[in-house]
Design an enzyme around this catalytic site. Structure first.
Site, PDB file in Angstrom:
ATOM      1  N   HIS A  80       0.840  -1.183   0.000  1.00 16.99           N
ATOM      2  CA  HIS A  80       0.000   0.000   0.000  1.00 16.99           C
ATOM      3  C   HIS A  80       0.879   1.238   0.000  1.00 16.99           C
ATOM      4  CE1 HIS A  80      -4.377   0.358   0.662  1.00 16.99           C
ATOM      5  NE2 HIS A  80      -4.065   1.629   0.851  1.00 16.99           N
ATOM      6  N   TYR A 201      -8.292   9.732   4.831  1.00 22.57           N
ATOM      7  CA  TYR A 201      -8.443  10.539   6.046  1.00 22.57           C
ATOM      8  C   TYR A 201      -9.363  11.699   5.713  1.00 22.57           C
ATOM      9  CZ  TYR A 201      -4.148   8.110   7.526  1.00 22.57           C
ATOM     10  OH  TYR A 201      -3.214   7.171   7.864  1.00 22.57           O
ATOM     11  N   PRO A 293      -3.626   5.091  18.018  1.00 24.54           N
ATOM     12  CA  PRO A 293      -3.593   4.464  16.686  1.00 24.54           C
ATOM     13  C   PRO A 293      -3.582   5.446  15.510  1.00 24.54           C
ATOM     14  CG  PRO A 293      -5.766   4.229  17.665  1.00 24.54           C
ATOM     15  CD  PRO A 293      -4.920   4.896  18.687  1.00 24.54           C
ATOM     16  N   LYS A 297       1.164   2.810  14.442  1.00 26.17           N
ATOM     17  CA  LYS A 297       2.543   2.460  14.800  1.00 26.17           C
ATOM     18  C   LYS A 297       2.649   1.324  15.816  1.00 26.17           C
ATOM     19  CE  LYS A 297       4.682   5.761  12.514  1.00 26.17           C
ATOM     20  NZ  LYS A 297       5.317   5.409  11.253  1.00 26.17           N
ATOM     21  N   TYR A 391       5.664   8.379   8.232  1.00 23.19           N
ATOM     22  CA  TYR A 391       4.456   7.550   8.098  1.00 23.19           C
ATOM     23  C   TYR A 391       4.834   6.081   7.906  1.00 23.19           C
ATOM     24  CZ  TYR A 391      -0.351   6.667   6.299  1.00 23.19           C
ATOM     25  OH  TYR A 391      -1.629   6.238   6.093  1.00 23.19           O
TER      26      TYR A 391
HETATM   27  P1  RFL Z   1      -1.294  -7.149  22.561  1.00 18.72           P
HETATM   28  O1  RFL Z   1      -1.587  -7.376  21.122  1.00 18.72           O
HETATM   29  O2  RFL Z   1      -2.277  -6.400  23.372  1.00 18.72           O
HETATM   30  O3  RFL Z   1      -1.034  -8.587  23.207  1.00 18.72           O
HETATM   31  C1  RFL Z   1      -0.911  -8.755  24.601  1.00 18.72           C
HETATM   32  C2  RFL Z   1      -1.302 -10.176  24.930  1.00 18.72           C
HETATM   33  O4  RFL Z   1      -1.084 -10.394  26.341  1.00 18.72           O
HETATM   34  C3  RFL Z   1      -2.176 -11.105  26.868  1.00 18.72           C
HETATM   35  N1  RFL Z   1      -2.242 -10.802  28.318  1.00 18.72           N
HETATM   36  C4  RFL Z   1      -1.922 -11.686  29.285  1.00 18.72           C
HETATM   37  N2  RFL Z   1      -1.508 -12.956  29.235  1.00 18.72           N
HETATM   38  C5  RFL Z   1      -1.265 -13.587  30.419  1.00 18.72           C
HETATM   39  N3  RFL Z   1      -1.453 -12.995  31.628  1.00 18.72           N
HETATM   40  C6  RFL Z   1      -1.878 -11.712  31.711  1.00 18.72           C
HETATM   41  N4  RFL Z   1      -2.031 -11.137  32.889  1.00 18.72           N
HETATM   42  C7  RFL Z   1      -2.122 -11.000  30.503  1.00 18.72           C
HETATM   43  N5  RFL Z   1      -2.537  -9.738  30.222  1.00 18.72           N
HETATM   44  C8  RFL Z   1      -2.602  -9.644  28.892  1.00 18.72           C
HETATM   45  C9  RFL Z   1      -3.371 -10.610  26.078  1.00 18.72           C
HETATM   46  O5  RFL Z   1      -4.450 -11.534  26.134  1.00 18.72           O
HETATM   47  C10 RFL Z   1      -2.775 -10.472  24.682  1.00 18.72           C
HETATM   48  O6  RFL Z   1      -2.909 -11.661  23.938  1.00 18.72           O
HETATM   49  O7  RFL Z   1       0.110  -6.403  22.779  1.00 18.72           O
HETATM   50  P2  RFL Z   1       1.464  -6.391  21.860  1.00 18.72           P
HETATM   51  O8  RFL Z   1       1.921  -7.785  21.564  1.00 18.72           O
HETATM   52  O9  RFL Z   1       2.356  -5.460  22.549  1.00 18.72           O
HETATM   53  O10 RFL Z   1       1.000  -5.788  20.444  1.00 18.72           O
HETATM   54  C11 RFL Z   1       0.580  -4.449  20.344  1.00 18.72           C
HETATM   55  C12 RFL Z   1      -0.425  -4.321  19.185  1.00 18.72           C
HETATM   56  O11 RFL Z   1      -1.466  -5.268  19.360  1.00 18.72           O
HETATM   57  C13 RFL Z   1      -1.018  -2.905  19.130  1.00 18.72           C
HETATM   58  O12 RFL Z   1       0.004  -1.943  19.352  1.00 18.72           O
HETATM   59  C14 RFL Z   1      -1.656  -2.609  17.763  1.00 18.72           C
HETATM   60  O13 RFL Z   1      -2.784  -3.402  17.538  1.00 18.72           O
HETATM   61  C15 RFL Z   1      -2.018  -1.124  17.659  1.00 18.72           C
HETATM   62  N6  RFL Z   1      -2.758  -0.840  16.417  1.00 18.72           N
HETATM   63  C16 RFL Z   1      -2.096  -0.724  15.214  1.00 18.72           C
HETATM   64  N7  RFL Z   1      -0.750  -0.878  15.156  1.00 18.72           N
HETATM   65  C17 RFL Z   1      -0.108  -0.816  13.947  1.00 18.72           C
HETATM   66  O14 RFL Z   1       1.138  -0.953  13.932  1.00 18.72           O
HETATM   67  N8  RFL Z   1      -0.778  -0.631  12.765  1.00 18.72           N
HETATM   68  C18 RFL Z   1      -2.146  -0.487  12.738  1.00 18.72           C
HETATM   69  O15 RFL Z   1      -2.733  -0.372  11.651  1.00 18.72           O
HETATM   70  C19 RFL Z   1      -2.860  -0.492  14.004  1.00 18.72           C
HETATM   71  N9  RFL Z   1      -4.187  -0.368  14.047  1.00 18.72           N
HETATM   72  C20 RFL Z   1      -4.159  -0.723  16.460  1.00 18.72           C
HETATM   73  C21 RFL Z   1      -4.856  -0.482  15.250  1.00 18.72           C
HETATM   74  C22 RFL Z   1      -4.870  -0.846  17.659  1.00 18.72           C
HETATM   75  C23 RFL Z   1      -6.240  -0.722  17.673  1.00 18.72           C
HETATM   76  N10 RFL Z   1      -6.899  -0.842  18.921  1.00 18.72           N
HETATM   77  C24 RFL Z   1      -7.957  -1.742  19.147  1.00 18.72           C
HETATM   78  C25 RFL Z   1      -6.324  -0.195  20.074  1.00 18.72           C
HETATM   79  C26 RFL Z   1      -6.234  -0.368  15.253  1.00 18.72           C
HETATM   80  C27 RFL Z   1      -6.944  -0.467  16.461  1.00 18.72           C
HETATM   81  C28 RFL Z   1      -8.434  -0.308  16.435  1.00 18.72           C
END
Ligand code: RFL
Length: 394
Positions: A80, A201, A293, A297, A391
């Site tokens: 993209h 956007y 978000p 990043k 970006y």
């Molecule tokens: P995660 O993905 O939250 O995973 C953490 C895991 O830990 C588990 N956990 C536990 N396990 C055992 N004992 C406990 N006490 C625990 N507490 C928690 C959870 O069940 C889970 O499985 O963290 P991680 O690995 O640091 O990854 C971070 C990313 O998931 C997050 O930064 C991104 O999703 C943010 N984000 C985006 N990032 C991008 O780089 N590009 C994107 O396009 C993008 N779009 C987004 C996003 C986040 C969004 N939301 C919902 C905040 C879009 C959205 C809507």
């Protein structure tokens, strides 16, 4: 109730959390010959079904490719390279793949990446326990609800921003820098093909609206909404009507609609810990810092940190040299802050005056600045290069 299990001999690294950070770290540690166990509080199905991110930066793709973790995203992900901005002043597209460093995104849904990382981790002989909620971390010892303690030489808190890793580190004196961006998004996932060829956007007096491709049949939309919004108040009709208004379909053509699969409200907040670890406890991903978000990043920082932390653990566990752990913080923090700076910049570009801006003159000033920034992005090549570099970069 969770499963009961017994801890085996002391593990090299106990990883808490099977999100992108924990799974990348686990795979890379296995590559280095370090034994590890991942403890994840959810069931496997829930972990593999959580739709969040989709935009992977070139650096993330390089890391995943180098370590044999990119087969799925290279075959099913899509490159993209353009984004467009709409406002009352019309529309313009930036071909960011030709600006800045010429890097592009790979669009690949986070849940598919997680599925791939998990399959590969298991194929490499990694151990993971689902339904294993960690309640407490202390001195390399991890207490699991309804289970035996697990001990490791090191513990990696990859358990997101509400996890216990962060709480345990805070107890050791870590300080947090925090910003509440004051806005929220209704994040909507729909079963419909993307409506635009680019990321969209839209700036609108009613609030920001965003369009992001995920796959040929699934698209993500965002609608800025007031703090405290209940997603249940947003019917499908209301969502599509509001998207049409803010994305100005009367002027630019209709959206491809379809059933709404999921809605959630995300409050735009960011924070960074001044130290991502100390002693036997180290954090990566959202656990070490949450990023709003607005510039996509979060998952990319998680991959970066997992890669660096794996190197540091390999150095100390395979060569008895702990200098890598101190460098982990020194290497990552400046990059994390660059991502936050850009994310904050994006947030001020996308959102007009906040609802709390009750003073009309202040609100007018805020909106005029927003449009001046947009106009600069439309017309200045220097500004466009800055945008593209930040970006796509990490
Ligand atoms: P995660 O993905 O939250 O995973 C953490 C895991 O830990 C588990 N956990 C536990 N396990 C055992 N004992 C406990 N006490 C625990 N507490 C928690 C959870 O069940 C889970 O499985 O963290 P991680 O690995 O640091 O990854 C971070 C990313 O998931 C997050 O930064 C991104 O999703 C943010 N984000 C985006 N990032 C991008 O780089 N590009 C994107 O396009 C993008 N779009 C987004 C996003 C986040 C969004 N939301 C919902 C905040 C879009 C959205 C809507």
């Amino acid at each position: 109730m969770g499963k009961r299990f017994n801890s085996g001999a002391r593990t090299g690294v106990v990883i808490v959390g099977a999100g992108p950070a924990g799974l990348v770290l686990g795979n890379l540690l296995l590559d280095h010959g370090i034994d590890c166990v991942i403890l994840e509080r959810r069931e496997r199905k829930a972990v593999e079904g959580r739709a969040r991110a989709g935009f992977l930066a070139a650096h993330s793709v390089r890391v995943l490719t180098q370590h044999g973790l990119a087969e799925g995203l290279l075959t099913r992900g899509r490159s993209h390279r353009t984004c467009l901005f709409r406002s009352e002043q019309g529309e313009f597209t930036l071909d960011y793949g030709q600006l800045g460093r010429g890097e592009v995104h790979t669009v690949y849904p986070q849940q598919e990446l997680v599925r791939d990382l998990l399959a590969e981790y298991l194929r490499r002989g990694g151990e993971i326990r689902f339904d294993a909620e960690v309640e407490e971390i202390s001195e390399g010892r991890v207490r699991v609800r309804d289970g035996a303690d697990v001990t490791g030489r090191y513990v990696a808190g990859c358990d997101g921003h509400r996890g216990v890793g962060r709480a345990a580190l805070a107890a050791l004196g870590t300080r947090t820098a925090r910003r509440d961006h004051g806005v929220s998004w209704l994040a909507v996932l729909v079963a419909a093909p993307p409506s635009l060829a680019a990321v969209g956007y839209a700036l609108h007096a009613r609030g920001f609206a965003g369009h992001m491709a995920r796959t040929d049949t699934v698209t993500r939309y965002y609608l800025q909404c007031p703090r405290g919004t209940d997603p249940a108040d947003w019917s499908e009709d209301r969502i599509w009507t509001e998207l049409a208004t803010r994305l100005r379909t009367a002027e630019f053509g209709p959206l491809k609609d379809g059933p709404v699969l999921e809605t959630a409200v995300v409050d735009l907040r960011s924070d960074v810990l001044d130290r991502p670890g100390t002693g036997r406890l180290w954090l990566a991903g959202d656990a070490a810092g949450l990023i709003s978000p607005s510039a996509a990043k979060g998952a990319n920082l998680a991959v970066l940190q997992a890669e660096r932390l794996a190197e540091a653990f390999a150095r100390v566990l395979n060569h008895d040299d702990d200098s890598g752990l101190a460098r982990y913080a020194a290497d990552c923090l400046p990059r994390v802050w660059r991502a936050h700076e850009f994310s904050h910049w994006m947030s001020t570009l996308l959102h007009g005056p906040s609802a709390e801006d009750t003073d009309e003159a202040e609100a007018r000033y805020g909106r005029a600045l927003q449009y001046a920034r947009l106009d600069s992005l439309r017309t200045s090549r220097t500004h466009q290069d800055f945008f593209a570099e930040n970006y796509t970069g990490i």
